[in-house]
Design a protein around this motif. Structure first.
Motif, PDB file in Angstrom:
ATOM      1  N   GLN A 405      10.722  -9.669   8.476  1.00  0.00           N
ATOM      2  CA  GLN A 405       9.476  -9.078   8.964  1.00  0.00           C
ATOM      3  C   GLN A 405       8.943  -9.849  10.172  1.00  0.00           C
ATOM      4  O   GLN A 405       8.411  -9.247  11.121  1.00  0.00           O
ATOM      5  N   ALA A 406       9.073 -11.177  10.151  1.00  0.00           N
ATOM      6  CA  ALA A 406       8.593 -11.986  11.276  1.00  0.00           C
ATOM      7  C   ALA A 406       9.405 -11.693  12.538  1.00  0.00           C
ATOM      8  O   ALA A 406       8.844 -11.572  13.639  1.00  0.00           O
ATOM      9  N   TYR A 407      10.731 -11.577  12.391  1.00  0.00           N
ATOM     10  CA  TYR A 407      11.551 -11.237  13.564  1.00  0.00           C
ATOM     11  C   TYR A 407      11.173  -9.850  14.090  1.00  0.00           C
ATOM     12  O   TYR A 407      11.179  -9.606  15.306  1.00  0.00           O
ATOM     13  N   SER A 408      10.854  -8.951  13.184  1.00  0.00           N
ATOM     14  CA  SER A 408      10.439  -7.622  13.629  1.00  0.00           C
ATOM     15  C   SER A 408       9.151  -7.687  14.436  1.00  0.00           C
ATOM     16  O   SER A 408       8.988  -6.991  15.433  1.00  0.00           O
ATOM     17  N   GLY A 411       9.786  -8.485  17.850  1.00  0.00           N
ATOM     18  CA  GLY A 411      10.568  -7.492  18.579  1.00  0.00           C
ATOM     19  C   GLY A 411      12.052  -7.775  18.573  1.00  0.00           C
ATOM     20  O   GLY A 411      12.818  -7.130  19.299  1.00  0.00           O
ATOM     21  N   GLU A 412      12.494  -8.729  17.750  1.00  0.00           N
ATOM     22  CA  GLU A 412      13.917  -9.090  17.670  1.00  0.00           C
ATOM     23  C   GLU A 412      14.523  -8.350  16.473  1.00  0.00           C
ATOM     24  O   GLU A 412      14.746  -8.899  15.393  1.00  0.00           O
ATOM     25  N   PHE A 448      13.097  -0.974  10.698  1.00  0.00           N
ATOM     26  CA  PHE A 448      13.695  -1.724  11.808  1.00  0.00           C
ATOM     27  C   PHE A 448      14.595  -0.840  12.668  1.00  0.00           C
ATOM     28  O   PHE A 448      14.613  -0.961  13.903  1.00  0.00           O
ATOM     29  N   TYR A 449      15.365   0.039  12.042  1.00  0.00           N
ATOM     30  CA  TYR A 449      16.193   0.951  12.831  1.00  0.00           C
ATOM     31  C   TYR A 449      15.319   1.914  13.632  1.00  0.00           C
ATOM     32  O   TYR A 449      15.672   2.305  14.754  1.00  0.00           O
ATOM     33  N   ASP A 450      14.187   2.279  13.063  1.00  0.00           N
ATOM     34  CA  ASP A 450      13.219   3.085  13.806  1.00  0.00           C
ATOM     35  C   ASP A 450      12.787   2.333  15.064  1.00  0.00           C
ATOM     36  O   ASP A 450      12.752   2.895  16.168  1.00  0.00           O
ATOM     37  N   ALA A 451      12.451   1.055  14.899  1.00  0.00           N
ATOM     38  CA  ALA A 451      12.003   0.253  16.041  1.00  0.00           C
ATOM     39  C   ALA A 451      13.089   0.111  17.106  1.00  0.00           C
ATOM     40  O   ALA A 451      12.783  -0.025  18.300  1.00  0.00           O
ATOM     41  N   LYS A 452      14.358   0.150  16.683  1.00  0.00           N
ATOM     42  CA  LYS A 452      15.477   0.086  17.638  1.00  0.00           C
ATOM     43  C   LYS A 452      15.794   1.452  18.237  1.00  0.00           C
ATOM     44  O   LYS A 452      16.747   1.583  19.012  1.00  0.00           O
ATOM     45  N   ALA A 644      10.587 -11.069  26.443  1.00  0.00           N
ATOM     46  CA  ALA A 644      11.340  -9.815  26.439  1.00  0.00           C
ATOM     47  C   ALA A 644      10.663  -8.718  25.619  1.00  0.00           C
ATOM     48  O   ALA A 644      11.118  -7.566  25.639  1.00  0.00           O
ATOM     49  N   HIS A 645       9.592  -9.048  24.906  1.00  0.00           N
ATOM     50  CA  HIS A 645       8.959  -8.046  24.052  1.00  0.00           C
ATOM     51  C   HIS A 645       8.303  -6.959  24.906  1.00  0.00           C
ATOM     52  O   HIS A 645       7.743  -7.244  25.974  1.00  0.00           O
ATOM     53  N   PRO A 646       8.356  -5.697  24.445  1.00  0.00           N
ATOM     54  CA  PRO A 646       7.749  -4.602  25.225  1.00  0.00           C
ATOM     55  C   PRO A 646       6.275  -4.826  25.553  1.00  0.00           C
ATOM     56  O   PRO A 646       5.828  -4.466  26.643  1.00  0.00           O
ATOM     57  N   TYR A 647       5.508  -5.430  24.630  1.00  0.00           N
ATOM     58  CA  TYR A 647       4.099  -5.671  24.909  1.00  0.00           C
ATOM     59  C   TYR A 647       3.951  -6.666  26.065  1.00  0.00           C
ATOM     60  O   TYR A 647       3.073  -6.515  26.921  1.00  0.00           O
ATOM     61  N   THR A 648       4.780  -7.704  26.063  1.00  0.00           N
ATOM     62  CA  THR A 648       4.732  -8.699  27.136  1.00  0.00           C
ATOM     63  C   THR A 648       5.053  -8.051  28.470  1.00  0.00           C
ATOM     64  O   THR A 648       4.355  -8.271  29.480  1.00  0.00           O
TER      65      THR A 648
END
Length: 692
Positions: A405-408, A411-412, A448-452, A644-648
């Motif tokens: 969950q933390a890696y999610s 954004g990893e 997580f697959y949704d997020a990818k 690399a995160h989309p928010y960043t």
């Protein structure tokens, strides 16, 4: 023309009259069969005592009682006819004595065994129950609900009692008093010392639609009355709210009873404070739990010193309570003290140490310190992996799940998926395929697959989860509702918004039915439907759902909790989209104040609110503020989520565009139409992109 049914008799019997009646029962049974007297139910008493004595006159038992014990009814007694008559009478007498201690007038009890003519079976129309009966309870003014046994209170399964309870609590000026017989109250207190979950286990799921009655025609009549007035959903909610409040009060009495007896320097007192504090936390009353856990810690330290096992437990409980109240800094402080205790007393390779490491990781995750949280989770997993018992394997799976969950959050998602598969492997090996924990792993993988953006693979896992939850737990279980929620999320990602609404609506129906209106899962459903309606271009309907969500969070968590702040954020986003810039700014600022205090300046949620405040500032022409807000958000995103995160990356683009707007505006001496257009394009591109 049919005659109008009679009004409910508003006479009652005093405590002295109840004592006299019980003495008559004792005189009749004690010489013949003492055991029979102890086992005598209210129904038995009706058949063996009341009916024989009233048969000749065909009257109510009240008419045979001494007039000096009769008066205007002030308390309506709600009970089950399966109860032992001794329990019911004793509870009424104890209640009368309690009223006397508080200086209140002597109560007169409306008790159906005495007040109704048991020789005739009244065939009353449904509207009598929904009007005359309710009005009579309102005239009496108080309902005494007798609960027994404590471990499975019968009234919550009886249609009559649920209707009587609702007739009391749904009317202004009518008080509901809930009481256990004294011996049951004492038994519950002892059970709570033995098991921290005693009270939460006793709060059965109230389902009015499943309640039973002695006579099928009674059940049909009561159900008609419910359907024609409030409906089952509202009845369930009202009764559950009352039971929750009563559970909190009765738990507190166990502590105050010991304090009144002067037993405040005993191990039993410390343990009771700990148990009751845990009840408070589990019921969402974390603020009330904190002083109880502090008392437990103080007494334990005074009696046993800093190396007693109870010290570590108290620090962990305090951390959980502070976390529940939204004070994450204090929670982290308590968990670090618990960890120091565990390392000093238990060492690294102990289950308690692993659990504390996991608790600390959870708090750091809530604070947005994802890398630090992962380090603690990894330490917990490493330690728990060295233990072979089943409990340790369960905690190991949880620690690995938390890492995923933390890696999610960072954004990893590849790392998140890898750890989630490891969790799935452990759970399938130890629990089998058809287990709710396995289904929970499928939900995580689907998320997580949704997020990818691998939506088809996500749907495969989510449908597996839904099948397991539906089969094992049932179609109306909260976990089944959560699976519907995640399916809705993925369908939103795929752009199938109408299908997503159907999934969210199914989840909402389940959570309202099983958990009630005032529950965070229900609030989440309202929020999800609102967010989807925004995407569908229906902000008016969305506002209704967002407002429902924020009102639930305000009632459950208070107005200063981070979860409530997230709803203020959503309201701000919606107002912004509708062009209400001033209202949007108000909601965002309210969310920001809560987040800065509860979560800190460097938290992703705080950064998201700053992100949207930057858009508000740009819309208002204050590009300096827009740039300042975005820089602060960018700093937090980079620290918590990486570059690399989309928010960043989005914040970096926003910052560049705001700077370009400012430069163009400087060149024109004011905000040009081109700058306004550019600002509006930014708003359209990024508005609600970070809605939670």
């Amino acid at each position: 023309m049919a005659s109008r049914p009679p009004p409910l008799s508003l006479q009652g019997v005093s405590a002295a009259g109840l004592r006299k009646f019980f003495q008559e029962l004792m005189d009749e049974f004690v010489d013949r069969d003492t055991d029979k007297l102890r086992a005598l139910t209210t129904a038995d008493t009706c058949n063996t005592v009341v009916l024989p004595r009233t048969k000749e006159k065909q009257c109510a038992f009240l008419e045979l009682m001494d007039p000096e014990h009769i008066g205007t009814a002030t308390v309506f007694v709600s009970h089950a006819w399966r109860y032992k008559i001794a329990d019911v009478l004793a509870t009424m007498v104890e209640f009368a004595e309690e009223e006397k201690r508080h200086g209140r007038p002597e109560p007169y009890f409306w008790f159906d065994l005495f007040m109704n003519n048991q020789n005739i079976a009244a065939d009353l129309p449904q509207d009598w129950w929904s009007t005359t009966f309710k009005e009579s309870i309102a005239a009496i003014g108080k309902v005494l609900l007798v609960l027994t046994p404590w471990s499975n209170p019968i009234p919550l399964t009886r249609a009559w009692c649920l209707w009587e309870i609702f007739c009391g609590i749904s009317q202004e000026g009518v008080e509901l008093a809930i009481r256990l017989p004294q011996h049951q109250h004492n038994a519950l207190g002892q059970a709570l010392l033995d098991d921290a979950d005693a009270i939460t286990n006793m709060l059965v799921e109230v389902q009015a639609g499943k309640a039973e009655a002695w006579k099928p025609e009674d059940k049909e009549m009561i159900f008609q009355a419910i359907n024609s007035t409030v409906g089952f959903t509202q009845l369930n909610k009202a009764v559950k709210d009352q039971m929750r409040a009563w559970c909190l009060r009765v738990a507190q009495t166990f502590v105050t009873d010991m304090e009144r007896k002067g037993a405040t320097d005993t191990d039993s007192y410390a343990l009771m404070c700990s148990r009751v504090g845990s009840v408070m936390t589990s019921f969402g009353a974390s603020e009330a739990a904190i002083p109880l856990h502090e008392t437990d810690l103080r007494v334990t330290l005074a009696r046993h010193g800093p190396k007693h096992a109870g010290v570590g437990v108290a620090y962990n409980n305090l951390g959980t309570a502070h976390s529940g109240s939204g004070n994450l800094d204090k929670a982290a402080e308590c968990f670090k003290k618990a960890l120091a205790f565990d390392l000093a007393v238990h060492g690294h390779n102990h289950e308690s140490t692993g659990i504390t490491l996991n608790n600390l990781g959870n708090t750091l995750m809530q604070k947005g310190n994802y890398d630090e949280a992962i380090r603690y989770y990894a330490q917990s997993a490493s330690m728990l992996a060295s233990l072979s018992d089943s409990r340790a394997r369960k905690h190991l799976a949880q620690a690995l799940n938390n890492i995923s969950q933390a890696y999610s959050k960072k954004g990893e998602y590849a790392q998140a998926i890898d750890f989630s598969h490891r969790v799935l492997q452990i759970r399938r090996a130890t629990l089998g395929e058809q287990h709710p924990d396995v289904a929970a792993s499928y939900v995580s993988l689907g998320t997580f697959y949704d997020a990818k953006a691998d939506y088809d693979q996500a749907l495969v896992y989510l449908h597996k989860a839904l099948d397991i939850f539906s089969t094992i737990l049932g179609a109306s279980h909260p976990h089944t509702g959560s699976a519907f929620t995640q399916l809705g999320n993925t369908l939103v990602s795929k752009g199938q918004l109408l299908e997503a609404i159907k999934m969210y609506a199914a989840a909402l129906q389940i959570h309202r039915k099983t958990r009630g209106e005032d529950d965070l899962s229900t609030a989440m459903c309202y929020n999800n439907i609102g967010t989807t309606l925004v995407k569908m271009g229906d902000p008016t309907r969305a506002l209704e759902y967002f407002t429902n969500a924020v009102h639930i969070k305000e009632r459950v968590l208070g107005t200063e909790h981070p979860e409530t702040a997230s709803s203020y954020f959503n309201l701000g986003s919606l107002c912004f989209q509708q062009g209400s810039v001033a209202r949007a700014r108000e909601h965002f600022n309210r969310a920001l104040r809560i987040q800065q205090r509860a979560l800190g300046e460097d938290h992703p949620s705080t950064a998201m609110t700053l992100d949207n405040l930057a858009l508000v500032a740009a819309q208002r022409g204050d590009l300096a503020a827009a740039i300042a807000h975005t820089r602060r958000a960018l700093h937090t995103y980079t620290r918590c989520m990486g570059s690399a995160h989309p928010y960043t990356q989005r914040a970096q683009r926003n910052l560049a565009e705001f700077a370009a707007m400012a430069q163009r505006a400087q060149g024109f001496g004011s905000q040009s139409s081109a700058t306004v257009t550019a600002t509006q394009n930014l708003l359209l591109r990024f508005l609600c992109a970070v809605a939670k």
